[in-house]
Design an enzyme around this catalytic site. Structure first.
Site, PDB file in Angstrom:
ATOM      1  CB  ILE A  12      -0.952  -0.005   1.222  1.00 47.40           C
ATOM      2  CG1 ILE A  12      -1.758  -1.317   1.264  1.00 47.40           C
ATOM      3  CG2 ILE A  12      -1.904   1.195   1.163  1.00 47.40           C
ATOM      4  CD1 ILE A  12      -2.549  -1.526   2.552  1.00 47.40           C
ATOM      5  CG  LEU A  33      14.174  -2.711   2.016  1.00 53.83           C
ATOM      6  CD1 LEU A  33      15.390  -2.852   1.089  1.00 53.83           C
ATOM      7  CD2 LEU A  33      12.979  -2.192   1.219  1.00 53.83           C
ATOM      8  CB  SER A 124      -6.763  -3.221  10.016  1.00 51.34           C
ATOM      9  OG  SER A 124      -7.443  -4.358   9.570  1.00 51.34           O
ATOM     10  CE1 TYR A 148      -1.722  -5.959  11.164  1.00 49.60           C
ATOM     11  CE2 TYR A 148      -4.029  -6.601  10.965  1.00 49.60           C
ATOM     12  CZ  TYR A 148      -2.966  -5.789  10.582  1.00 49.60           C
ATOM     13  OH  TYR A 148      -3.160  -4.817   9.633  1.00 49.60           O
ATOM     14  CE  LYS A 152      -2.112  -2.225  11.576  1.00 45.97           C
ATOM     15  NZ  LYS A 152      -1.070  -1.294  11.154  1.00 45.97           N
ATOM     16  CE1 TYR A 176      -5.289   2.585   5.179  1.00 38.18           C
ATOM     17  CE2 TYR A 176      -3.828   0.689   5.183  1.00 38.18           C
ATOM     18  CZ  TYR A 176      -4.020   2.053   5.241  1.00 38.18           C
ATOM     19  OH  TYR A 176      -2.931   2.870   5.338  1.00 38.18           O
ATOM     20  CG  LEU A 199     -10.192 -14.522  -2.217  1.00 37.28           C
ATOM     21  CD1 LEU A 199     -10.243 -16.038  -2.271  1.00 37.28           C
ATOM     22  CD2 LEU A 199     -11.604 -13.959  -2.044  1.00 37.28           C
ATOM     23  N   GLY A 291     -11.540 -18.234  12.957  1.00 36.96           N
ATOM     24  CA  GLY A 291     -11.348 -16.797  13.166  1.00 36.96           C
ATOM     25  C   GLY A 291     -12.018 -15.927  12.115  1.00 36.96           C
TER      26      GLY A 291
HETATM   27  P1  NAD Z   1       3.512  -4.585   3.460  1.00 39.24           P
HETATM   28  O1  NAD Z   1       4.091  -5.657   4.306  1.00 39.24           O
HETATM   29  O2  NAD Z   1       3.520  -4.766   1.991  1.00 39.24           O
HETATM   30  O3  NAD Z   1       4.213  -3.193   3.793  1.00 39.24           O
HETATM   31  C1  NAD Z   1       4.700  -2.874   5.074  1.00 39.24           C
HETATM   32  C2  NAD Z   1       6.105  -2.335   4.908  1.00 39.24           C
HETATM   33  O4  NAD Z   1       6.605  -1.980   6.189  1.00 39.24           O
HETATM   34  C3  NAD Z   1       7.065  -3.344   4.304  1.00 39.24           C
HETATM   35  O5  NAD Z   1       7.748  -2.753   3.216  1.00 39.24           O
HETATM   36  C4  NAD Z   1       8.035  -3.676   5.444  1.00 39.24           C
HETATM   37  O6  NAD Z   1       9.325  -3.952   4.960  1.00 39.24           O
HETATM   38  C5  NAD Z   1       7.954  -2.406   6.278  1.00 39.24           C
HETATM   39  N1  NAD Z   1       8.251  -2.563   7.710  1.00 39.24           N
HETATM   40  C6  NAD Z   1       7.680  -3.406   8.604  1.00 39.24           C
HETATM   41  N2  NAD Z   1       8.196  -3.211   9.826  1.00 39.24           N
HETATM   42  C7  NAD Z   1       9.118  -2.210   9.711  1.00 39.24           C
HETATM   43  C8  NAD Z   1       9.962  -1.542  10.613  1.00 39.24           C
HETATM   44  N3  NAD Z   1       9.986  -1.848  11.915  1.00 39.24           N
HETATM   45  N4  NAD Z   1      10.755  -0.557  10.151  1.00 39.24           N
HETATM   46  C9  NAD Z   1      10.742  -0.209   8.849  1.00 39.24           C
HETATM   47  N5  NAD Z   1       9.949  -0.806   7.942  1.00 39.24           N
HETATM   48  C10 NAD Z   1       9.143  -1.789   8.370  1.00 39.24           C
HETATM   49  O7  NAD Z   1       2.032  -4.333   3.994  1.00 39.24           O
HETATM   50  P2  NAD Z   1       0.847  -3.462   3.380  1.00 39.24           P
HETATM   51  O8  NAD Z   1      -0.207  -4.396   2.916  1.00 39.24           O
HETATM   52  O9  NAD Z   1       1.378  -2.441   2.458  1.00 39.24           O
HETATM   53  O10 NAD Z   1       0.302  -2.783   4.709  1.00 39.24           O
HETATM   54  C11 NAD Z   1       0.700  -1.481   5.097  1.00 39.24           C
HETATM   55  C12 NAD Z   1       0.011  -1.138   6.412  1.00 39.24           C
HETATM   56  O11 NAD Z   1      -1.399  -1.251   6.244  1.00 39.24           O
HETATM   57  C13 NAD Z   1       0.381  -2.079   7.560  1.00 39.24           C
HETATM   58  O12 NAD Z   1       0.475  -1.323   8.742  1.00 39.24           O
HETATM   59  C14 NAD Z   1      -0.809  -3.021   7.632  1.00 39.24           C
HETATM   60  O13 NAD Z   1      -0.995  -3.539   8.916  1.00 39.24           O
HETATM   61  C15 NAD Z   1      -1.953  -2.093   7.244  1.00 39.24           C
HETATM   62  N6  NAD Z   1      -3.101  -2.805   6.668  1.00 39.24           N
HETATM   63  C16 NAD Z   1      -2.935  -3.662   5.603  1.00 39.24           C
HETATM   64  C17 NAD Z   1      -4.028  -4.341   5.088  1.00 39.24           C
HETATM   65  C18 NAD Z   1      -3.866  -5.323   3.961  1.00 39.24           C
HETATM   66  O14 NAD Z   1      -4.744  -6.169   3.783  1.00 39.24           O
HETATM   67  N7  NAD Z   1      -2.814  -5.267   3.176  1.00 39.24           N
HETATM   68  C19 NAD Z   1      -5.304  -4.135   5.634  1.00 39.24           C
HETATM   69  C20 NAD Z   1      -5.436  -3.242   6.701  1.00 39.24           C
HETATM   70  C21 NAD Z   1      -4.324  -2.575   7.217  1.00 39.24           C
HETATM   71  C1  WQD Z   2     -11.162 -12.891   2.370  1.00 39.82           C
HETATM   72  C2  WQD Z   2     -12.247 -13.952   2.217  1.00 39.82           C
HETATM   73  C3  WQD Z   2     -11.831 -15.934   3.504  1.00 39.82           C
HETATM   74  C4  WQD Z   2      -8.273 -17.193   1.268  1.00 39.82           C
HETATM   75  C5  WQD Z   2      -7.353 -10.199   6.265  1.00 39.82           C
HETATM   76  C6  WQD Z   2      -7.006  -9.751   7.658  1.00 39.82           C
HETATM   77  C7  WQD Z   2      -7.403  -8.312   7.868  1.00 39.82           C
HETATM   78  C8  WQD Z   2      -6.826  -7.408   6.776  1.00 39.82           C
HETATM   79  C9  WQD Z   2      -7.087  -7.953   5.413  1.00 39.82           C
HETATM   80  C10 WQD Z   2      -4.806  -6.434   7.584  1.00 39.82           C
HETATM   81  C11 WQD Z   2     -12.633 -14.627   3.540  1.00 39.82           C
HETATM   82  C12 WQD Z   2     -11.813 -16.243   2.019  1.00 39.82           C
HETATM   83  C13 WQD Z   2      -9.384 -16.501   1.728  1.00 39.82           C
HETATM   84  C14 WQD Z   2      -8.447 -18.455   0.635  1.00 39.82           C
HETATM   85  C15 WQD Z   2     -10.823 -18.230   0.938  1.00 39.82           C
HETATM   86  N1  WQD Z   2      -5.401  -7.288   6.887  1.00 39.82           N
HETATM   87  N2  WQD Z   2     -10.641 -17.017   1.560  1.00 39.82           N
HETATM   88  N3  WQD Z   2      -9.728 -18.928   0.493  1.00 39.82           N
HETATM   89  O1  WQD Z   2      -9.510 -12.484   6.277  1.00 39.82           O
HETATM   90  O2  WQD Z   2     -10.986 -10.672   5.309  1.00 39.82           O
HETATM   91  O3  WQD Z   2      -8.761 -10.085   6.099  1.00 39.82           O
HETATM   92  O4  WQD Z   2      -6.688  -9.325   5.326  1.00 39.82           O
HETATM   93  O5  WQD Z   2      -5.244  -5.620   8.324  1.00 39.82           O
HETATM   94  O6  WQD Z   2      -6.947  -7.949   9.124  1.00 39.82           O
HETATM   95  O7  WQD Z   2      -7.682 -10.576   8.586  1.00 39.82           O
HETATM   96  O8  WQD Z   2      -8.958 -11.406   4.047  1.00 39.82           O
HETATM   97  O9  WQD Z   2      -8.221 -12.194   1.844  1.00 39.82           O
HETATM   98  O10 WQD Z   2      -7.719 -13.604   3.895  1.00 39.82           O
HETATM   99  O11 WQD Z   2     -10.055 -13.448   3.085  1.00 39.82           O
HETATM  100  O12 WQD Z   2     -11.951 -18.714   0.802  1.00 39.82           O
HETATM  101  O13 WQD Z   2      -7.489 -19.138   0.245  1.00 39.82           O
HETATM  102  O14 WQD Z   2     -11.746 -14.998   1.380  1.00 39.82           O
HETATM  103  O15 WQD Z   2     -12.447 -16.966   4.216  1.00 39.82           O
HETATM  104  O16 WQD Z   2     -14.004 -14.887   3.482  1.00 39.82           O
HETATM  105  P1  WQD Z   2      -9.634 -11.244   5.502  1.00 39.82           P
HETATM  106  P2  WQD Z   2      -8.638 -12.682   3.188  1.00 39.82           P
END
Ligand code: NAD
Ligand code: WQD
Length: 331
Positions: A12, A33, A124, A148, A152, A176, A199, A291
């Site tokens: 992101i 990284l 999140s 996790y 948050k 998000y 997914l 979960g």
């Molecule tokens: P990502 O793992 O691709 O990016 C996170 C980055 O942070 C990575 O480049 C990693 O190297 C860096 N990082 C981690 N710990 C570090 C540290 N201590 N010092 C410096 N760099 C560090 O993840 P993302 O999907 O881009 O997520 C970004 C943020 O959004 C995270 O905080 C995550 O929890 C939150 N978030 C992600 C999702 C999702 O589904 N991807 C959903 C909700 C919230």
């Molecule tokens: C989506 C749907 C699964 C994989 C997670 C974290 C959440 C946030 C986003 C960071 C669900 C189903 C999944 C598969 C499947 N991250 N599924 N087969 O669980 O909504 O959220 O990522 O903040 O905190 O919990 O996302 O993509 O894992 O699942 O059927 O192989 O797909 O059961 O219904 P989730 P997901």
């Protein structure tokens, strides 16, 4: 404005760096990284034709963070850096609490020292737990089933308390929903190393032939077709949401859902992917994943009213862009 983007080499963060550069900001990335690669920074520069200042540091390292603030006049911080794998957080809780909470404290403390009062935080939808959908920002948070989610919720609390104590501090806490998709260039997206938990990366690996079939976790949920419903949001919409949050920061702590407000089931997503890309995605129904909740989608009206932001891209473009990135992606 000089924006410090922690975790800017990640999924992101890298897409948000592009949006920030395109909006005219100067971007300084701090990333260790641990879950990304240096080439994300090069790709951001390739897409935008603009420079990125990159520090390979751990944001828990007080001295290293201080150096960035003393080297540059930081106007605001977007804090993405963190560990994000829900299952891993159950196995390694201390790593998650240490990394995700300490980083928020180190950064805000350094902000205080240098008088930086603009902060945007990656939260999140997981903090809502099993509340009733659609999730609204005013809901009481339910205790998370995993460390996790707790990291948050605790970081949100820390930021809210700082804003209460320091009226000049402006923080936007962005919850998000389920980010998917990739930059339309196919250059930056979610690198899917190993077996994906989420997914969409799993679907794209099945489409690529890396995995035989998708396992759909349960078809007996109280949803449209029995499979889990989520609010998938294009990562570029999410990136634009950060620019809007930064532009509209006001004093105090403000929480916003960044989602589309639309729920899509697992089978609907599979169908959309097949339609968008003309590729079949074989699947089998297996047991529910422990979960998981049945449905998760946003009430996205607050971000629209206060930030003037709404998600614009539909599920078909999310599927198309995710697949374009996966096709290009090489480990
Ligand atoms: P990502 O793992 O691709 O990016 C996170 C980055 O942070 C990575 O480049 C990693 O190297 C860096 N990082 C981690 N710990 C570090 C540290 N201590 N010092 C410096 N760099 C560090 O993840 P993302 O999907 O881009 O997520 C970004 C943020 O959004 C995270 O905080 C995550 O929890 C939150 N978030 C992600 C999702 C999702 O589904 N991807 C959903 C909700 C919230
Ligand atoms: C989506 C749907 C699964 C994989 C997670 C974290 C959440 C946030 C986003 C960071 C669900 C189903 C999944 C598969 C499947 N991250 N599924 N087969 O669980 O909504 O959220 O990522 O903040 O905190 O919990 O996302 O993509 O894992 O699942 O059927 O192989 O797909 O059961 O219904 P989730 P997901």
């Amino acid at each position: 404005m000089n924006i410090l983007v922690t975790g800017g080499a990640g999924y992101i963060g890298s897409n948000t760096c592009v949006a920030l550069l395109e909006a005219g900001h100067t971007v300084i990335v701090a990333d260790n990284l641990c879950n990304s690669k240096n080439d994300a920074i090069e790709k951001i520069m390739q897409i935008t034709n603009k420079e990125v200042i990159f520090y390979q540091i751990d944001v828990n390292d007080v001295v290293a963070v201080d150096t960035i603030f003393s080297n540059h006049e930081i106007g605001g911080v977007i804090h993405f850096a963190g560990l994000k794998a829900v299952g891993e957080s159950v196995e390694k809780p201390l790593e998650y609490y240490y990394n995700n909470i300490l980083s928020t404290m180190v950064l805000t403390k350094t902000c205080q020292k240098y008088g930086v009062n603009r902060f945007v935080f990656s939260s999140s939808a997981t903090v809502y737990g099993d509340n009733k959908v659609p999730f609204v920002e005013t809901m009481d948070l339910l205790p998370s089933t995993n460390p996790y989610g707790e990291t948050k919720a605790i970081s949100e609390r820390i930021l809210t308390d700082i804003a209460k104590a320091n009226p000049a501090f402006s923080v936007s806490i962005l919850r998000y929903f389920n980010p998917i998709g990739a930059h339309e260039s196919g250059l930056i997206g979610e690198a899917s190393n190993g077996i994906p938990n989420n997914l969409m990366p799993y679907v794209t690996q099945v489409a690529k032939g890396i995995r035989e079939k998708l396992r759909v976790f349960g078809n007996d949920y109280p949803t449209i077709d029995g499979t889990g419903v989520r609010d998938y949001i294009h990562v570029l919409d999410l990136a634009e949401g950060h620019v809007a949050a930064l532009d509209n920061l006001t004093e105090g702590a403000h929480i916003y859902n960044l989602g589309t407000g639309q729920g899509t089931s697992v089978l609907e997503l599979v169908k959309a992917f097949e339609e968008a890309n003309g590729i079949e995605v074989p699947y089998e129904i297996v047991d529910r994943r422990p979960g998981d909740i049945a449905s998760c989608y946003a009430d996205a009206s607050k971000a629209k009213q206060e930030l003037g932001w709404t998600a614009k891209r539909n599920i078909i473009s999310m599927c198309r862009d995710a697949w374009r990135f996966e096709k290009n992606f090489k480990e």
